[in-house]
Structures are given as structure tokens and as C-alpha cells.
Design a protein around this motif. Structure first.
Motif, short mmCIF file in Angstrom:
data_model
loop_
_atom_site.label_atom_id
_atom_site.label_comp_id
_atom_site.label_asym_id
_atom_site.label_seq_id
_atom_site.Cartn_x
_atom_site.Cartn_y
_atom_site.Cartn_z
N TYR A 255 0.85 -1.19 0.00
CA TYR A 255 0.00 0.00 0.00
C TYR A 255 0.89 1.24 0.00
O TYR A 255 1.52 1.57 0.99
CB TYR A 255 -0.89 -0.01 1.24
N GLY A 298 -2.63 4.42 -2.44
CA GLY A 298 -3.55 5.04 -1.50
C GLY A 298 -3.67 6.53 -1.74
O GLY A 298 -2.79 7.16 -2.30
N SER A 304 -5.00 6.86 6.94
CA SER A 304 -5.02 5.57 6.25
C SER A 304 -3.81 4.72 6.60
O SER A 304 -3.77 3.55 6.27
CB SER A 304 -5.21 5.73 4.75
N LEU A 310 -6.30 1.11 6.55
CA LEU A 310 -5.58 0.72 5.35
C LEU A 310 -6.23 -0.51 4.70
O LEU A 310 -6.38 -0.59 3.49
CB LEU A 310 -4.14 0.43 5.74
N THR A 312 -9.41 -1.48 5.00
CA THR A 312 -10.70 -1.13 4.36
C THR A 312 -10.44 -0.45 3.02
O THR A 312 -11.19 -0.65 2.08
CB THR A 312 -11.58 -0.18 5.22
N ALA A 313 -9.35 0.32 2.94
CA ALA A 313 -9.05 0.99 1.67
C ALA A 313 -8.69 -0.03 0.60
O ALA A 313 -9.13 0.08 -0.55
CB ALA A 313 -7.93 2.00 1.87
N GLY A 319 -11.26 4.51 3.43
CA GLY A 319 -10.29 4.06 4.42
C GLY A 319 -10.54 4.63 5.80
O GLY A 319 -10.04 5.69 6.14
#
Ligand code: SF4
Ligand code: SF4
Ligand code: SF4
Ligand code: FES
Lengths: 634, 187
Positions: A255, A298, A304, A310, A312-313, A319
Motif C-alpha cells: 500500500y 492510497g 489511512s 488501510l 478497508t481501503a 479508508g
């Protein structure tokens, strides 16, 4: 390059690459980290190509673009190996001279060398420069040895041998055990033991399992994760691979912040190259183990970086943190067991597997092992990325590596742990830097931001600044964090503008305590640290603001005014020229004298402080005075 | 189905598999104040009013009971001094919207300047719309102290005007939001 199908294929490739490389051969490395690129280091590289061609040196001298050297402030950096001659602040036009002098005549270009501010002596070798001398670079050191866009460079220095070792000589349990024994703790914030986290994910019953690299560095001014991913992406990939193998995961995510284009680019290239060589994908090195990695970009909100946000994003939702009374190690991404660590943590893993837990444990303190990378910024002479052994004192970092405070001013405090860390005062400069000691001091390791403040920093204003940042960067989901920060900010604004009231400090303390226990996620639980730590160590500054309406550091605009001391003013008029509102006017020094001096019209002064900055050192005639005492004088 | 034995406020209760502490308490007639909890919706954890003390082994933690799963043999206390302190602070921070609760906790005024709107951002409207109605007519906008509830600009396309969220909204905020959106639409 053909696909590698076995451990011996990898070894053969490494031998093949190294056979054609001579470590005693001259290699010019040009830093191509974000910092140096901003100073057009790519042009320097181009100039070297041309000059080497011109001198017909292309066949005897290597030229390499490398990742960040850390001393970004003095960039662009050119280091000539194997001697490690270090040229700072190099420009394109310096290149012919460097080639002519250093390569052909074996002489140094003095003016590009580091100059010791105390003695004026020039220092030629990178390792002798104080900024580097006191560091312990186990992770960042490789940045100098590899071109991040070339997997062969990484393989040449033993890259992917830890992965192969794990696949063919170790089982997953022994990999986890090695990390546990090393006592590697998460470098992203809380310092949670990585091995324990891996164990939990490994033993969680559900399948599939995921591994994630958190490269969502959100601290303003901090860029260690960015530099690692940009400078040596394969080391992070290999670490992730080892984690995946250890816990039984076949899918990983990296990420990365959208704002880190070079990190994204280099990581993409690294993944592609690892695929081509059969170091990622199916049946890796013929071992039967499959693993693949996807990059997730991201949107780069501070919150986040929080692990549940993070995840959920990555799932494609907004996020936002969620309650995790069940650890993400057990129920994480898509509610499956997920092992998340930050960039630096993963980058430590290959070295531990290669060199053993014992080696790692030999560096550091009782409960904090290994090295830690900090981004040293603020009012110090040398700023940049520094890697130090855990346990080093803050004093060493600030004064030896950082070279002390800018302009000979006095040290006041250092903020560690980023916006939600805390400040550490002079009296605690000798504490060893490790997870527990920083916690005890009311701050934290965080991901490694380190901001040095001098005597001209107002601690209430500092708390206000971070609180303002967090109030806008928290997700705003839960009441303690959102409303707590809203009120803290209001109170701090009041205090710094002279509207503070008796009881404000106690109310701030009460709010802080409440947020620590009641907020939903780690961001909110630590969001009061700047306020708590400044009150703890600098309470008298708060009191001065509230009771005397005075800002001891002379920062809070509403509480100071600028004035010119007639006796010191040399009448040069520099301040008047620089005043944006023409508030400075000329007067006669005294009734009898013809000499002119200057004065400030308080009505028109907007307190920008320009006069204060430009008044020559020999005069230092502009002074800051508390508003009230000024009012009394008029 | 197996049940989970635990203790809440000195009483032995049996939680069902998958229940949270809050649900187990409610089924057993033990009252825990809530604001953002609704049994039709997933736990959200915004208001923190439902926080309780949980002792597991020798470790005591303060957790949101609406999200914390009932676990075997934990000891839960729903109204200790620490918990009351947290709730009082929430009441003051959201002043004056929790007036009924304020009475229970003896809070008569707030030490804070209340500059938030009538919406306490419990997200009931947003979550109801998306989780139950499977629509997204209402959403969160902004972050941190700028977070707010917004309705999609062409509300007419998204919203079926069921008005269910109106009844869930404690501050009546969503009614204003929607009505304004409709009024401006019909212009
Ligand atoms: S603590 Fe702050 S960042 Fe975390 S969920 Fe609550 S509002 Fe969001
Ligand atoms: S810059 Fe300093 S010395 Fe020069 S006129 Fe202004 S106050 Fe006087
Ligand atoms: S509008 Fe009402 S239901 Fe929606 S978040 Fe605000 S208070 Fe809750
Ligand atoms: S009911 Fe709001 S946090 Fe639990």
C-alpha cells in the motif's frame, strides 16, 4: 535473463553477475532519490556518461544511479567507489572537473567535499563525515550498492538468497522462530513484536491469509519508507516474501501513497523483474511455493496508515478505522488473517534470515533490537535520513550526527514519533532511543520522524500546530478524537492569542486522558501526545501565556511586538526596505545628533518578523517585546 | 447452540454465539447507554457511550461494548467511576444533544464552546441507507473536524424518500438536509 528454476540457478546467476564485476573497479554512483532528483541529479548522470565517453573511460569505470544516500540536504550526492569519495552539492557543470581531476589525475575536487564547520577542514571519505560516521547503516547501506531499477544489482549483493534459504533450507516455523528470536519489533509505530504477529496470523484457522506492506507514510517531513522503497524495493519485496512463506500466504499487497510516484514506479519494476526471474509467481525457484504481490495506491490521508483503515481501503471502501477487538492478524483484509508490517520492518527481514537472529540481537538494547531509521529535520545543521543502532542517545543524534543546532542557537526539544508523538526536553537528551524509553518519556518511536526545535520555538504553539494537523487529518469518525481535538484546538488557539483562561491546562489534561482511553483507533488514542508532553515538560510556558499573556519564546504573534532599540540601530535601513507594509520609518537618533535610526509604526506592523530576520548581526537592533510591556511604554 | 457464560455487573449471564457484550446485556435487561448503535446495523463505534470495563484474566480494559464480542468468563462492569467520567465527557462534548442522559449523570452544563451542528455524526442515516436500503443517498463528506453528512446532489435519483432515516436521526439534522435538498431541487 532466463527464469530461475532452482536454488542453484539463483546461485549461478549471482556468480555470473559477480564474475563480470570487479569490486576494486571505480564506480561513480549518482544519488537518484527524490531529494537529489529534485536538484536534477539525472543531468549529472547524463554529464558523467558524456564525460566518460570523451575520456574513453566507459570501459574501465562503472556508472550507477542509486537510491537515497540520506544526506539529501547537501544533494545532489556523488560517491565514487571503492574509495567512497563523497562529493556534495554537485552540479552538472562540476562533472568535467570531477572526471578530469579525480578519475584521470587521482586528485580530489576540494570545494565539493564536506567542510567541517568547526575546523574548516575538508573531509573526503563518506564514512569520515560526522553525519555518516556515527550512523550504523545496515539497511540503508545497500542503497549505495544497487540501482533500484536493476534486479541484477540486488542479486549481486546476495539478494533473494534469504528467500531461497527459507524455501530450501528452512521450514515456515523456523522462519517465524528466527524473527521471534531476533525480537524484531514493528517499525511503523507501536513497536509490536513482529514474530508474535506472524505467529498469530500463521495459527489463525481461516484461509486465505494475506501479507501487507504499509507504505503509507503520513508524517510531514518523514520519508524513510519512501527512500527504502525507492532505493531498494527488492529488499522490501524479499522481506514480504519471507513473511508470506512463514505464515502460509500466497497473496501480498503493497500500500503506497499516491504521492510517491518514484516509489510506485520502482516497486512496479521490481515486481515485474522478480516475476521474469521466477522469484515471484507460481512455483518459485521450483519449490512449489506460489506468491504474488499487487501494488495498491492510497489516496494518502494520514489516517489511512492506521492498519484497519488501510485494509478497508484495499477492500475498496473509504479508508476508515474500525473497531478491532479481534486483531487484524486474525480478522483483517476481507476478514481473513492478515499480517501487516511497515516498509522498514519488512526490509529488516532478509538480513535477519541471512545473518541470523543472533547478529540482529547483537545490535540495540535489551528490548529494542537492531537499527532504526530516523528522518532528522528541523533546526539542526545536518538534516536527512539517519540509521542508528537502538539505544543511541538523542544527544548523539542531534549533536554528533545532526551537528548541533543551526546558527549556534540553544537546543530546546525534539519531537519524536511524528505529529502524534511528543516532545523531549534537554534534560532527557541522554535517554537511550528505544521503544520503551521513548514511551516512558511521554513520546514514542512512531515511524521515526525527529524534529529538532531551538530556543525560538514556542511549545504551546508547537502543540497547537500538531493538534491542528491531527484535527484535520483524523478521519473524524469517533467522538473522542473528533470532538476532543476540536476543543483542544480551540483552547490552544485561545491560549496562543492571549485569550487563555485559568483552568485551561487542567481541561486540556482531562481531555487528553479521555481521548487516550476512549478513542476508537491508535490515531485518536495518541492524538493528545503533543499536548500532554508539552504540558508535562513545559508547563511554565503555558502558564506564561495564560497568566501573563506572554510568549516566552517570542513566537505567538498576538503576544509580541517588534521594536527597534535606538542604541543598537546602525541606521542601515535594511529593515525598512524589507518591511512589506512600510511600517518602518526613519527618525533622528537624538535631538542633537544627525545620525538616523529607524522605528516601527505599531499600527501598520503585521508582525511578519522580516525586520527581525534581516537586521544585520552586528546590530541586532530589532527586538521582540511582550505586547503588554510595549503598551506600557507608549 | 452453545452459550457463552460471562459476568455483567455482578450477574452471571449467558450470551449467544456471535453476540456482543451490549447485546448480551440488553437481552438480560442490563442498560448500557448508546447513541450510534442500532440493532439493524453493524456496530460502528462512533459515540463511545457504550464503553464498559472488561476484565479478562488479570487484564482490565475499557472497550466499546457494541463492538466487543462476548467472551467466555470475562467480567464486565458497565458503570464504574471511570466509565461515568468518560460518559460525562461525551455529554459535555456533544452538548446539548444528550440532555436526557446528562440528567442521569448529573451534568448540568458543558465546559466547552459548542460549535458543532445538531448532527452528532452517528452515521445512522448513512449506514441505514447503505446497509438496509442498499442505497447511497446519504454519505460522509470531509474528514477530521470537517466531517459532515451530505446528501447526493441529485437526491431524486438515489433517494426513494422512505424517510426511515428521519426517525433514526436523534438531532433531526437529516430532515433539514433532505428537505433543503428537495426544496432546491424543485426550484
Ligand atoms: S480515533 Fe480518530 S482517526 Fe481513529 S476512528 Fe476515531 S476519529 Fe477516526
Ligand atoms: S536593519 Fe537593524 S540596524 Fe538596520 S536600520 Fe533596521 S533596525 Fe537599524
Ligand atoms: S444526520 Fe442524524 S442520523 Fe445522520 S449522522 Fe447526523 S445525527 Fe446521525
Ligand atoms: S453505541 Fe456508539 S460506540 Fe457503541
Amino acid at each position: 535473463m532466463p527464469k530461475l528454476n532452482s536454488y542453484s540457478d539463483l546461485r549461478k546467476l549471482q556468480e555470473f553477475i559477480n564474475a563480470r564485476r570487479d569490486p576494486s573497479r571505480t564506480c561513480i554512483t549518482v544519488c537518484s532519490g527524490t531529494g537529489c532528483l529534485a536538484y536534477r541529479s539525472q543531468d549529472i548522470y547524463g554529464a558523467f556518461e558524456r564525460e566518460l565517453e570523451k575520456h574513453e573511460l566507459r570501459h574501465v569505470v562503472d556508472l550507477r544511479k542509486t537510491g537515497c544516500y540520506g544526506f539529501c540536504e547537501r544533494g545532489p550526492i556523488v560517491v565514487i567507489l571503492p574509495e567512497k569519495i563523497c562529493y556534495l552539492g554537485t552540479k552538472e557543470k562540476d562533472v568535467p572537473e570531477i572526471v578530469e581531476q579525480t578519475l584521470v589525475k587521482k586528485k580530489l575536487v576540494e570545494r565539493l567535499l564536506y567542510k567541517d564547520p568547526a575546523t574548516g577542514d575538508r573531509i573526503a571519505h563518506m564514512d569520515d563525515i560526522p553525519f555518516y560516521k556515527h550512523q550504523h547503516r545496515t539497511i540503508l547501506a545497500s542503497n549505495a550498492l544497487v540501482d533500484p531499477k536493476k534486479i541484477e544489482d540486488y542479486i549481486a549483493i546476495g539478494g533473494y538468497s534469504a528467500a531461497a534459504k527459507a524455501l530450501f533450507e528452512m521450514n515456515p516455523d523456523s522462519v517465524v522462530k528466527e524473527i521471534r528470536d531476533a525480537n524484531l519489533r514493528g517499525r511503523g509505530g507501536g513497536g509490536f513484536p513482529a514474530g508474535r504477529k506472524w505467529d498469530t496470523t500463521k495459527n489463525a484457522p481461516e484461509e486465505p491469509k494475506y501479507v501487507i506492506v504499509n507504505a503509507d507514510e503520513g508524517d510531514p517531513g518523514a520519508y524513510m519508507d519512501r527512500s527504502l522503497l525507492e532505493g531498494n524495493p527488492h529488499s522490501v519485496l524479499e522481506g514480504l516474501f519471507l513473511g508470506a512463506y512463514a505464515i502460509g500466504s500466497h497473496e501480498g499487497f503493497i500500500y503506497v501513497r499516491q504521492e510517491y510516484p518514484l516509489a510506485v514506479e520502482n516497486t512496479e519494476i521490481a515486481i515485474r523483474q522478480a516475476h521474469e526471474l521466477g522469484l515471484l509467481g507460481e512455483n518459485i525457484l521450483g519449490s512449489g511455493f506460489d506468491f504474488d504481490v499487487t501494488i495498491h495506491r492510497g489516496a494518502g490521508a494520514f489516517v489511512s496508515g492506521e492498519s484497519s483503515a488501510l485494509m478497508t481501503a484495499i477492500e475498496g471502501k473509504v479508508g476508515e478505522p474500525r473497531s478491532k477487538y479481534i486483531h487484524t492478524a486474525v480478522k483483517g483484509l476481507w476478514d481473513k488473517p492478515t499480517c501487516l508490517n511497515n516498509v522498514e520492518t519488512w526490509a529488516n527481514v532478509p538480513a535477519i534470515i541471512n545473518r541470523g537472529a543472533g547478529w540482529f540481537r547483537s545490535i540495540g538494547t535489551e528490548n529494542s533490537k537492531g537499527t532504526k531509521i530516523f528522518s532528522l529535520v528541523g533546526k539542526v545543521n545536518n538534516t536527512g535520513l539517519v540509521e542508528v543502532p537502538m539505544g543511541i542517545t538523542l544527544r548523539k543524534i542531534v549533536f554528533d550526527i545532526g551537528g548541533g543546532i543551526l546558527k549556534g542557537k540553544k537546543f530546546k526539544a525534539v519531537q519524536t514519533g511524528g505529529p502524534s508523538g511528543g516532545v523531549i526536553p534537554e534534560s532527557m537528551l541522554d535517554i537511550p532511543v528505544d521503544f520503551d524509553e521513548l514511551d516512558k518519556a511521554g513520546s514514542m518511536m512512531g515511524s521515526g520522524g525527529m524534529i529538532v526545535m531551538d530556543e525560538e520555538t514556542c511549545m504551546v504553539d508547537t502543540a497547537r500546530y500538531y493538534t491542528d494537523f491531527l484535527a484535520h487529518e483524523s478521519c473524524g469518525k469517533c467522538v473522542p478524537c473528533r470532538e476532543g481535538l476540536r476543543q483542544m484546538l480551540r483552547i490552544l488557539n485561545n491560549i496562543t492569542t492571549g485569550n487563555g483562561r485559568e483552568g485551561d491546562i487542567e481541561l486540556l489534561e482531562e481531555l487528553a486522558e479521555f481521548m487516550q482511553v476512549a478513542a476508537l483507533c491508535a490515531l485518536g488514542k495518541t492524538a493528545a501526545n503533543p499536548v500532554m508532553s508539552t504540558i508535562r515538560h513545559f508547563r511554565s510556558e503555558y502558564e506564561a501565556h495564560i497568566r501573563e499573556k506572554r510568549c516566552p519564546a517570542g513566537v505567538c504573534k498576538d503576544l509580541i511586538s517588534y521594536a527597534i532599540d535606538k542604541n543598537s540601530c546602525i541606521g542601515c535601513g535594511t529593515c525598512a526596505k524589507n518591511c512589506p507594509t512600510n511600517a518602518i520609518y526613519e527618525i533622528r537618533a537624538s535631538a542633537v545628533s544627525k545620525d538616523r535610526v529607524f522605528a516601527i509604526d505599531q499600527e501598520n506592523c503585521i508582525k511578519c518578523g522580516s525586520c527581525y530576520t534581516v537586521c544585520p548581526d552586528k546590530a541586532r537592533a530589532v527586538i521582540k517585546t511582550p505586547v503588554r510591556s510595549f503598551a506600557e511604554r507608549v | 447452540m452453545s452459550t457463552i457464560p460471562l459476568e455483567i455487573d455482578g450477574r452471571q449471564v449467558a450470551a449467544e454465539e456471535g453476540e456482543t457484550i451490549l447485546e448480551a446485556a440488553q437481552r438480560n435487561g442490563i442498560h448500557i447507554p448508546t447513541l450510534c448503535y442500532n440493532k439493524q446495523l453493524k456496530p460502528y463505534g462512533e459515540c463511545r457511550l457504550c464503553m464498559v470495563e472488561v476484565t479478562k484474566g488479570n487484564r482490565t480494559r475499557i472497550v466499546a461494548s457494541c463492538a466487543y464480542p462476548a467472551e467466555e468468563n470475562i467480567v464486565v462492569k458497565t458503570n464504574t467511576e471511570k466509565i461515568a467520567k468518560i460518559r460525562k465527557m461525551i455529554i459535555e462534548l456533544l452538548w446539548p444533544s444528550l440532555s436526557a442522559l446528562a440528567k442521569d449523570y448529573g451534568v448540568t452544563e458543558s465546559r466547552f464552546h459548542s460549535d458543532h451542528t445538531d448532527c452528532n455524526l452517528c452515521g445512522m442515516c448513512v449506514r441505514y441507507c447503505s446497509e438496509v436500503k442498499k442505497l447511497n443517498a446519504v454519505y460522509f463528506k470531509g474528514r477530521g473536524i470537517n466531517r459532515e453528512i451530505a446528501v447526493v446532489p441529485d437526491l431524486a435519483n438515489e433517494c426513494i424518500y422512505c424517510r426511515d432515516c428521519f426517525t433514526l436521526c436523534s438531532g433531526g439534522w437529516i430532515v433539514d438536509k433532505c428537505d433543503n435538498a428537495y426544496t432546491s431541487l424543485s426550484k
